[in-house]
Every structure is written in structure tokens, then in C-alpha cells.
Scaffold this motif. Structure first.
Motif, PDB file in Angstrom:
ATOM      1  N   GLU A  23      61.931 -38.978 -44.247  1.00  0.00           N
ATOM      2  CA  GLU A  23      61.118 -37.790 -43.987  1.00  0.00           C
ATOM      3  C   GLU A  23      61.160 -36.827 -45.174  1.00  0.00           C
ATOM      4  O   GLU A  23      60.133 -36.281 -45.576  1.00  0.00           O
ATOM      5  CB  GLU A  23      61.589 -37.087 -42.708  1.00  0.00           C
ATOM      6  CG  GLU A  23      60.852 -35.810 -42.395  1.00  0.00           C
ATOM      7  CD  GLU A  23      59.352 -35.966 -42.160  1.00  0.00           C
ATOM      8  OE1 GLU A  23      58.656 -34.932 -42.109  1.00  0.00           O
ATOM      9  OE2 GLU A  23      58.842 -37.103 -42.041  1.00  0.00           O
ATOM     10  N   CYS A  24      62.329 -36.645 -45.736  1.00  0.00           N
ATOM     11  CA  CYS A  24      62.454 -35.750 -46.878  1.00  0.00           C
ATOM     12  C   CYS A  24      61.644 -36.283 -48.062  1.00  0.00           C
ATOM     13  O   CYS A  24      60.951 -35.529 -48.740  1.00  0.00           O
ATOM     14  CB  CYS A  24      63.920 -35.589 -47.259  1.00  0.00           C
ATOM     15  SG  CYS A  24      64.222 -34.309 -48.492  1.00  0.00           S
ATOM     16  N   VAL A  27      57.910 -35.555 -47.381  1.00  0.00           N
ATOM     17  CA  VAL A  27      57.553 -34.145 -47.534  1.00  0.00           C
ATOM     18  C   VAL A  27      57.626 -33.719 -49.001  1.00  0.00           C
ATOM     19  O   VAL A  27      56.749 -33.006 -49.497  1.00  0.00           O
ATOM     20  CB  VAL A  27      58.452 -33.256 -46.641  1.00  0.00           C
ATOM     21  CG1 VAL A  27      58.244 -31.786 -46.942  1.00  0.00           C
ATOM     22  CG2 VAL A  27      58.171 -33.533 -45.170  1.00  0.00           C
ATOM     23  N   CYS A  28      58.665 -34.165 -49.706  1.00  0.00           N
ATOM     24  CA  CYS A  28      58.816 -33.765 -51.104  1.00  0.00           C
ATOM     25  C   CYS A  28      57.731 -34.383 -51.986  1.00  0.00           C
ATOM     26  O   CYS A  28      57.239 -33.734 -52.911  1.00  0.00           O
ATOM     27  CB  CYS A  28      60.205 -34.123 -51.620  1.00  0.00           C
ATOM     28  SG  CYS A  28      61.491 -33.045 -50.939  1.00  0.00           S
ATOM     29  N   ARG A  31      54.730 -32.315 -51.356  1.00  0.00           N
ATOM     30  CA  ARG A  31      54.887 -31.021 -52.035  1.00  0.00           C
ATOM     31  C   ARG A  31      54.645 -31.176 -53.527  1.00  0.00           C
ATOM     32  O   ARG A  31      54.025 -30.331 -54.158  1.00  0.00           O
ATOM     33  CB  ARG A  31      56.285 -30.455 -51.761  1.00  0.00           C
ATOM     34  CG  ARG A  31      56.487 -29.076 -52.315  1.00  0.00           C
ATOM     35  CD  ARG A  31      55.653 -28.059 -51.510  1.00  0.00           C
ATOM     36  NE  ARG A  31      55.433 -26.907 -52.334  1.00  0.00           N
ATOM     37  CZ  ARG A  31      54.237 -26.520 -52.784  1.00  0.00           C
ATOM     38  NH1 ARG A  31      53.155 -27.167 -52.458  1.00  0.00           N
ATOM     39  NH2 ARG A  31      54.127 -25.470 -53.543  1.00  0.00           N
ATOM     40  N   ASP A  94      62.841 -22.942 -51.502  1.00  0.00           N
ATOM     41  CA  ASP A  94      62.941 -21.630 -50.859  1.00  0.00           C
ATOM     42  C   ASP A  94      62.217 -20.551 -51.665  1.00  0.00           C
ATOM     43  O   ASP A  94      61.731 -19.575 -51.102  1.00  0.00           O
ATOM     44  CB  ASP A  94      64.406 -21.204 -50.695  1.00  0.00           C
ATOM     45  CG  ASP A  94      65.054 -21.830 -49.481  1.00  0.00           C
ATOM     46  OD1 ASP A  94      64.338 -22.230 -48.549  1.00  0.00           O
ATOM     47  OD2 ASP A  94      66.302 -21.912 -49.478  1.00  0.00           O
ATOM     48  N   ARG A  98      55.044 -21.593 -50.121  1.00  0.00           N
ATOM     49  CA  ARG A  98      54.499 -22.780 -49.444  1.00  0.00           C
ATOM     50  C   ARG A  98      55.510 -23.922 -49.392  1.00  0.00           C
ATOM     51  O   ARG A  98      55.170 -25.033 -49.005  1.00  0.00           O
ATOM     52  CB  ARG A  98      53.226 -23.227 -50.146  1.00  0.00           C
ATOM     53  CG  ARG A  98      52.108 -22.198 -50.020  1.00  0.00           C
ATOM     54  CD  ARG A  98      50.948 -22.514 -50.928  1.00  0.00           C
ATOM     55  NE  ARG A  98      51.341 -22.557 -52.327  1.00  0.00           N
ATOM     56  CZ  ARG A  98      51.268 -21.545 -53.188  1.00  0.00           C
ATOM     57  NH1 ARG A  98      50.801 -20.390 -52.786  1.00  0.00           N
ATOM     58  NH2 ARG A  98      51.653 -21.678 -54.437  1.00  0.00           N
ATOM     59  N   GLU A 100      58.301 -24.038 -47.557  1.00  0.00           N
ATOM     60  CA  GLU A 100      59.151 -23.954 -46.371  1.00  0.00           C
ATOM     61  C   GLU A 100      59.416 -25.318 -45.723  1.00  0.00           C
ATOM     62  O   GLU A 100      60.554 -25.639 -45.378  1.00  0.00           O
ATOM     63  CB  GLU A 100      58.495 -23.012 -45.355  1.00  0.00           C
ATOM     64  CG  GLU A 100      59.360 -22.676 -44.177  1.00  0.00           C
ATOM     65  CD  GLU A 100      58.689 -21.674 -43.267  1.00  0.00           C
ATOM     66  OE1 GLU A 100      58.647 -21.939 -42.056  1.00  0.00           O
ATOM     67  OE2 GLU A 100      58.199 -20.632 -43.759  1.00  0.00           O
ATOM     68  N   GLU A 101      58.386 -26.110 -45.548  1.00  0.00           N
ATOM     69  CA  GLU A 101      58.560 -27.424 -44.903  1.00  0.00           C
ATOM     70  C   GLU A 101      59.445 -28.327 -45.747  1.00  0.00           C
ATOM     71  O   GLU A 101      60.315 -29.027 -45.227  1.00  0.00           O
ATOM     72  CB  GLU A 101      57.205 -28.088 -44.658  1.00  0.00           C
ATOM     73  CG  GLU A 101      57.331 -29.403 -43.906  1.00  0.00           C
ATOM     74  CD  GLU A 101      55.998 -30.098 -43.691  1.00  0.00           C
ATOM     75  OE1 GLU A 101      56.002 -31.120 -42.990  1.00  0.00           O
ATOM     76  OE2 GLU A 101      54.960 -29.641 -44.213  1.00  0.00           O
ATOM     77  N   ALA A 102      59.243 -28.324 -47.059  1.00  0.00           N
ATOM     78  CA  ALA A 102      60.064 -29.154 -47.939  1.00  0.00           C
ATOM     79  C   ALA A 102      61.514 -28.685 -47.923  1.00  0.00           C
ATOM     80  O   ALA A 102      62.442 -29.506 -47.874  1.00  0.00           O
ATOM     81  CB  ALA A 102      59.511 -29.137 -49.368  1.00  0.00           C
ATOM     82  N   ARG A 104      63.055 -27.178 -45.494  1.00  0.00           N
ATOM     83  CA  ARG A 104      63.602 -27.562 -44.192  1.00  0.00           C
ATOM     84  C   ARG A 104      63.947 -29.055 -44.161  1.00  0.00           C
ATOM     85  O   ARG A 104      65.014 -29.452 -43.685  1.00  0.00           O
ATOM     86  CB  ARG A 104      62.599 -27.208 -43.088  1.00  0.00           C
ATOM     87  CG  ARG A 104      63.143 -27.321 -41.698  1.00  0.00           C
ATOM     88  CD  ARG A 104      62.226 -26.794 -40.604  1.00  0.00           C
ATOM     89  NE  ARG A 104      60.793 -26.912 -40.827  1.00  0.00           N
ATOM     90  CZ  ARG A 104      59.995 -25.893 -41.171  1.00  0.00           C
ATOM     91  NH1 ARG A 104      60.490 -24.685 -41.337  1.00  0.00           N
ATOM     92  NH2 ARG A 104      58.709 -26.074 -41.350  1.00  0.00           N
ATOM     93  N   ALA A 105      63.073 -29.898 -44.686  1.00  0.00           N
ATOM     94  CA  ALA A 105      63.323 -31.342 -44.719  1.00  0.00           C
ATOM     95  C   ALA A 105      64.528 -31.659 -45.601  1.00  0.00           C
ATOM     96  O   ALA A 105      65.351 -32.520 -45.265  1.00  0.00           O
ATOM     97  CB  ALA A 105      62.095 -32.091 -45.220  1.00  0.00           C
TER      98      ALA A 105
END
Length: 121
Positions: A23-24, A27-28, A31, A94, A98, A100-102, A104-105
Motif C-alpha cells: 500500500e505504501c 501511494v508513494c 504521489r 508532512d 497534498r 497527507e495520504e502518503a 499516513r501510508a
């Protein structure tokens, strides 16, 4: 001697870590592709971090998924590396509104890596 419960916990934590890595990485990578279209140098750092994190998470997931990968020292080293890269990635993401999701993952993956490392002793 390792109890059957310890073996099950090891396998469950290994699987949870592999899922978090997958998942990471997803998402990365997403991103990183967004950062390519957003512009200047500040986005370059986000793009590079996203690519690095995705590559490390992908490699860790592949290692965790390999039934033959039972070398504990090598496994520990790769998972510790993944955890460190994810924590660094979360810090970088952080700083981006934009990201935030990355972030968090990345944190979820680092936590899963820590939980798995605990089963290694």
C-alpha cells in the motif's frame, strides 16, 4: 523451540508488513507521479522521496512474500531499512499539503515493520 502460536504470529505479522509495504509503495508511486506534474524544485524532493519509498517498500514486500527468504539477519536488515525510509518519507510528505495520504501510508508501513521486527525477537 518455537511454539505454533509464535509461528502463526510471525507469519501474520510478516503478511501485515508485506500488505502495508504494498500500500505504501502504491501511494508513494502515485504521489511521485503527481509531483512530476506540479512543478518546481520543491516538488522534486517529493518526487524523489516517493520513488525511493515505493522502490524500498516493493523490494521489502517481495522479500517478505518469498517463502525461501528465511535468513533472519537479511530479513531484519531489509525490514529495518524499510521502516527507516518510511519514517523519513512521512516526514517529507508532512511538509506538503497534498502529501497527507502518503505520510499516513508511510507511518502505517513503519508501524507494521516495527510489529514484524518484534516477532523476530
Amino acid at each position: 523451540m518455537t511454539s505454533q502460536q509464535e509461528v502463526y504470529r510471525f507469519l501474520e505479522d510478516r503478511f501485515a508488513c508485506a500488505l502495508a509495504c504494498t500500500e505504501c509503495a502504491r501511494v508513494c508511486a502515485l504521489r511521485a507521479s503527481l509531483a512530476e506534474t506540479e512543478g518546481p524544485e520543491d516538488q522534486e524532493s517529493l518526487r524523489r522521496r516517493g520513488i525511493t519509498c515505493a522502490e524500498v517498500c516493493d523490494a521489502t514486500c517481495r522479500m517478505l512474500s518469498d517463502q525461501a527468504a528465511q535468513d533472519e539477519a537479511r530479513l531484519r536488515s531489509e525490514v529495518e531499512r524499510c521502516r527507516a525510509v518510511c519514517l523519513e518519507g512521512a516526514h517529507v510528505f508532512d511538509a506538503d499539503p497534498r502529501g497527507e495520504e502518503a505520510a499516513r501510508a508511510c507511518r502505517a508501513c513503519a508501524l507494521a515493520c516495527s510489529a514484524f521486527l518484534a516477532t523476530l525477537g
